[in-house]
Motif scaffolding. Structure first.
Motif, PDB file in Angstrom:
ATOM      1  N   SER A 231       1.959   3.778   7.079  1.00 39.27           N
ATOM      2  CA  SER A 231       3.224   3.920   7.810  1.00 39.27           C
ATOM      3  C   SER A 231       3.006   3.848   9.316  1.00 39.27           C
ATOM      4  CB  SER A 231       3.896   5.255   7.473  1.00 39.27           C
ATOM      5  OG  SER A 231       4.201   5.335   6.122  1.00 39.27           O
ATOM      6  N   ILE A 232       1.998   4.536   9.792  1.00 41.69           N
ATOM      7  CA  ILE A 232       1.703   4.519  11.230  1.00 41.69           C
ATOM      8  C   ILE A 232       1.285   3.123  11.668  1.00 41.69           C
ATOM      9  CG2 ILE A 232       0.073   5.367  12.964  1.00 41.69           C
ATOM     10  CD1 ILE A 232       0.205   8.086  11.534  1.00 41.69           C
ATOM     11  N   ASN A 233       0.517   2.436  10.834  1.00 43.15           N
ATOM     12  CA  ASN A 233       0.073   1.085  11.157  1.00 43.15           C
ATOM     13  C   ASN A 233       1.264   0.147  11.344  1.00 43.15           C
ATOM     14  OD1 ASN A 233      -1.658  -1.019  11.607  1.00 43.15           O
ATOM     15  ND2 ASN A 233      -2.235  -1.259   9.470  1.00 43.15           N
ATOM     16  N   ILE A 234       2.204   0.182  10.433  1.00 40.59           N
ATOM     17  CA  ILE A 234       3.395  -0.662  10.555  1.00 40.59           C
ATOM     18  C   ILE A 234       4.247  -0.217  11.743  1.00 40.59           C
ATOM     19  CG2 ILE A 234       5.572  -1.305   9.448  1.00 40.59           C
ATOM     20  CD1 ILE A 234       4.148  -1.273   6.809  1.00 40.59           C
ATOM     21  N   PHE A 235       4.355   1.084  11.939  1.00 42.97           N
ATOM     22  CA  PHE A 235       5.155   1.592  13.049  1.00 42.97           C
ATOM     23  C   PHE A 235       4.614   1.093  14.387  1.00 42.97           C
ATOM     24  CE2 PHE A 235       6.101   4.743  16.329  1.00 42.97           C
ATOM     25  CZ  PHE A 235       7.484   4.697  16.286  1.00 42.97           C
TER      26      PHE A 235
ATOM     27  N   SER B 145      10.623  -4.912  14.887  1.00 44.88           N
ATOM     28  CA  SER B 145      11.370  -3.957  15.692  1.00 44.88           C
ATOM     29  C   SER B 145      11.458  -2.650  14.907  1.00 44.88           C
ATOM     30  CB  SER B 145      12.766  -4.490  16.009  1.00 44.88           C
ATOM     31  OG  SER B 145      13.503  -4.639  14.829  1.00 44.88           O
ATOM     32  N   ILE B 146      12.069  -1.670  15.511  1.00 44.44           N
ATOM     33  CA  ILE B 146      12.205  -0.372  14.852  1.00 44.44           C
ATOM     34  C   ILE B 146      13.077  -0.489  13.602  1.00 44.44           C
ATOM     35  CG2 ILE B 146      13.018   2.005  15.149  1.00 44.44           C
ATOM     36  CD1 ILE B 146      10.448   1.378  16.666  1.00 44.44           C
ATOM     37  N   SER B 147      14.076  -1.344  13.629  1.00 41.96           N
ATOM     38  CA  SER B 147      14.900  -1.522  12.428  1.00 41.96           C
ATOM     39  C   SER B 147      14.087  -2.159  11.296  1.00 41.96           C
ATOM     40  CB  SER B 147      16.136  -2.362  12.747  1.00 41.96           C
ATOM     41  OG  SER B 147      15.768  -3.666  13.123  1.00 41.96           O
ATOM     42  N   THR B 148      13.129  -3.003  11.645  1.00 42.17           N
ATOM     43  CA  THR B 148      12.250  -3.575  10.630  1.00 42.17           C
ATOM     44  C   THR B 148      11.400  -2.489   9.995  1.00 42.17           C
ATOM     45  OG1 THR B 148      12.147  -5.642  11.867  1.00 42.17           O
ATOM     46  CG2 THR B 148      10.454  -5.291  10.212  1.00 42.17           C
ATOM     47  N   PHE B 149      10.951  -1.531  10.799  1.00 44.62           N
ATOM     48  CA  PHE B 149      10.182  -0.418  10.258  1.00 44.62           C
ATOM     49  C   PHE B 149      11.007   0.349   9.225  1.00 44.62           C
ATOM     50  CE2 PHE B 149       8.947   4.105  10.543  1.00 44.62           C
ATOM     51  CZ  PHE B 149       7.683   4.006  10.001  1.00 44.62           C
TER      52      PHE B 149
ATOM     53  N   ASN C  86       0.831  -1.210   0.000  1.00 47.02           N
ATOM     54  CA  ASN C  86       0.000   0.000   0.000  1.00 47.02           C
ATOM     55  C   ASN C  86       0.862   1.256   0.000  1.00 47.02           C
ATOM     56  OD1 ASN C  86      -2.480  -1.253  -0.079  1.00 47.02           O
ATOM     57  ND2 ASN C  86      -2.734  -1.267   2.140  1.00 47.02           N
ATOM     58  N   MET C  87       1.924   1.244   0.802  1.00 41.72           N
ATOM     59  CA  MET C  87       2.808   2.404   0.838  1.00 41.72           C
ATOM     60  C   MET C  87       3.466   2.627  -0.513  1.00 41.72           C
ATOM     61  SD  MET C  87       4.468   1.867   4.609  1.00 41.72           S
ATOM     62  CE  MET C  87       5.860   2.900   4.264  1.00 41.72           C
TER      63      MET C  87
ATOM     64  N   SER D 227      -5.335  12.703  -0.596  1.00 42.18           N
ATOM     65  CA  SER D 227      -5.922  11.426  -0.181  1.00 42.18           C
ATOM     66  C   SER D 227      -4.895  10.296  -0.243  1.00 42.18           C
ATOM     67  CB  SER D 227      -7.142  11.089  -1.036  1.00 42.18           C
ATOM     68  OG  SER D 227      -6.771  10.865  -2.375  1.00 42.18           O
ATOM     69  N   HIS D 228      -4.069  10.278  -1.274  1.00 43.20           N
ATOM     70  CA  HIS D 228      -3.034   9.245  -1.366  1.00 43.20           C
ATOM     71  C   HIS D 228      -1.960   9.432  -0.298  1.00 43.20           C
ATOM     72  CE1 HIS D 228      -4.831   7.591  -4.887  1.00 43.20           C
ATOM     73  NE2 HIS D 228      -4.526   8.619  -5.677  1.00 43.20           N
ATOM     74  N   PHE D 229      -1.627  10.678  -0.020  1.00 40.91           N
ATOM     75  CA  PHE D 229      -0.616  10.947   1.007  1.00 40.91           C
ATOM     76  C   PHE D 229      -1.129  10.538   2.387  1.00 40.91           C
ATOM     77  CE2 PHE D 229       1.684  13.775   3.946  1.00 40.91           C
ATOM     78  CZ  PHE D 229       2.965  13.357   3.660  1.00 40.91           C
ATOM     79  N   VAL D 230      -2.394  10.797   2.669  1.00 34.59           N
ATOM     80  CA  VAL D 230      -2.980  10.395   3.947  1.00 34.59           C
ATOM     81  C   VAL D 230      -2.999   8.872   4.061  1.00 34.59           C
ATOM     82  CG1 VAL D 230      -5.140  10.352   5.263  1.00 34.59           C
ATOM     83  CG2 VAL D 230      -4.310  12.496   4.319  1.00 34.59           C
ATOM     84  N   ALA D 231      -3.319   8.181   2.964  1.00 39.95           N
ATOM     85  CA  ALA D 231      -3.295   6.708   2.979  1.00 39.95           C
ATOM     86  C   ALA D 231      -1.873   6.200   3.211  1.00 39.95           C
ATOM     87  CB  ALA D 231      -3.854   6.158   1.679  1.00 39.95           C
ATOM     88  N   TYR D 232      -0.876   6.866   2.635  1.00 41.86           N
ATOM     89  CA  TYR D 232       0.522   6.496   2.835  1.00 41.86           C
ATOM     90  C   TYR D 232       0.913   6.650   4.304  1.00 41.86           C
ATOM     91  CZ  TYR D 232       5.584   6.446   2.320  1.00 41.86           C
ATOM     92  OH  TYR D 232       6.907   6.143   2.445  1.00 41.86           O
ATOM     93  N   ILE D 233       0.547   7.774   4.885  1.00 44.05           N
ATOM     94  CA  ILE D 233       0.865   8.033   6.294  1.00 44.05           C
ATOM     95  C   ILE D 233       0.147   7.027   7.190  1.00 44.05           C
ATOM     96  CG2 ILE D 233       0.608   9.705   8.182  1.00 44.05           C
ATOM     97  CD1 ILE D 233       2.841  10.359   6.187  1.00 44.05           C
ATOM     98  N   THR D 234      -1.094   6.695   6.872  1.00 41.58           N
ATOM     99  CA  THR D 234      -1.852   5.733   7.665  1.00 41.58           C
ATOM    100  C   THR D 234      -1.188   4.361   7.658  1.00 41.58           C
ATOM    101  OG1 THR D 234      -3.894   6.920   7.152  1.00 41.58           O
ATOM    102  CG2 THR D 234      -4.118   4.672   7.967  1.00 41.58           C
TER     103      THR D 234
END
Length: 131
Positions: free
Chosen positions: A46-50, A108-112, A15-16, A37-44
């Motif tokens: 990213s936050i989900n994986i984070f 982990s954070i490195s995986t992110f 998705n990202m 809308s695409h940028f918000v989906a990208y951020i969403t």
């Protein structure tokens, strides 16, 4: 849980990649609504994986802390049965609990950071294929 984490990790990575691609492609037309809308989906995504990766990191750190804190007590001065219980805690804490995605990837954070790099690489691949 590990299968769900793997599906979430792979899905959000794709998705990202696609949302980044759509942002770049719509940039030339400068369609503000689509870009936003695409940028918000990208951020969403990213936050989900984070969140998944951060929880995995915190769990690992807390597991390590339990062993360290238990060892730092004066367990050798405690009554025999209590000391044996603490020794078991110290021994068990040497086997660190980790959240994995599909028993393949440690969260982990490195995986992110690796997910961000991978989605950017896929984005660049899509851009070169469409030119």
């Amino acid at each position: 849980m590990n299968k769900a984490c793997l599906a979430e990790l792979m899905g959000c990575t794709m998705n990202m990649c696609l949302m980044g691609y759509f942002v770049v492609m719509n940039w030339s037309a400068f369609d503000k609504a689509k870009i936003l809308s695409h940028f918000v989906a990208y951020i969403t995504a990213s936050i989900n994986i984070f969140i998944f990766c951060y929880i995995g990191e915190i769990l690992t750190e807390e597991c390590e802390k339990i062993g360290d804190i238990t060892y730092m007590t004066n367990w050798y001065r405690l009554p025999h049965k209590t000391a044996l219980g603490l020794i078991l805690i110290i021994k068990q804490s040497s086997h660190i609990i980790k959240i994995t995605a599909g028993k393949i990837v440690l969260l982990s954070i490195s995986t992110f950071g690796d997910v961000i790099k991978t989605s950017t690489a896929y984005l660049n691949f899509l851009r070169t294929m469409t030119k």
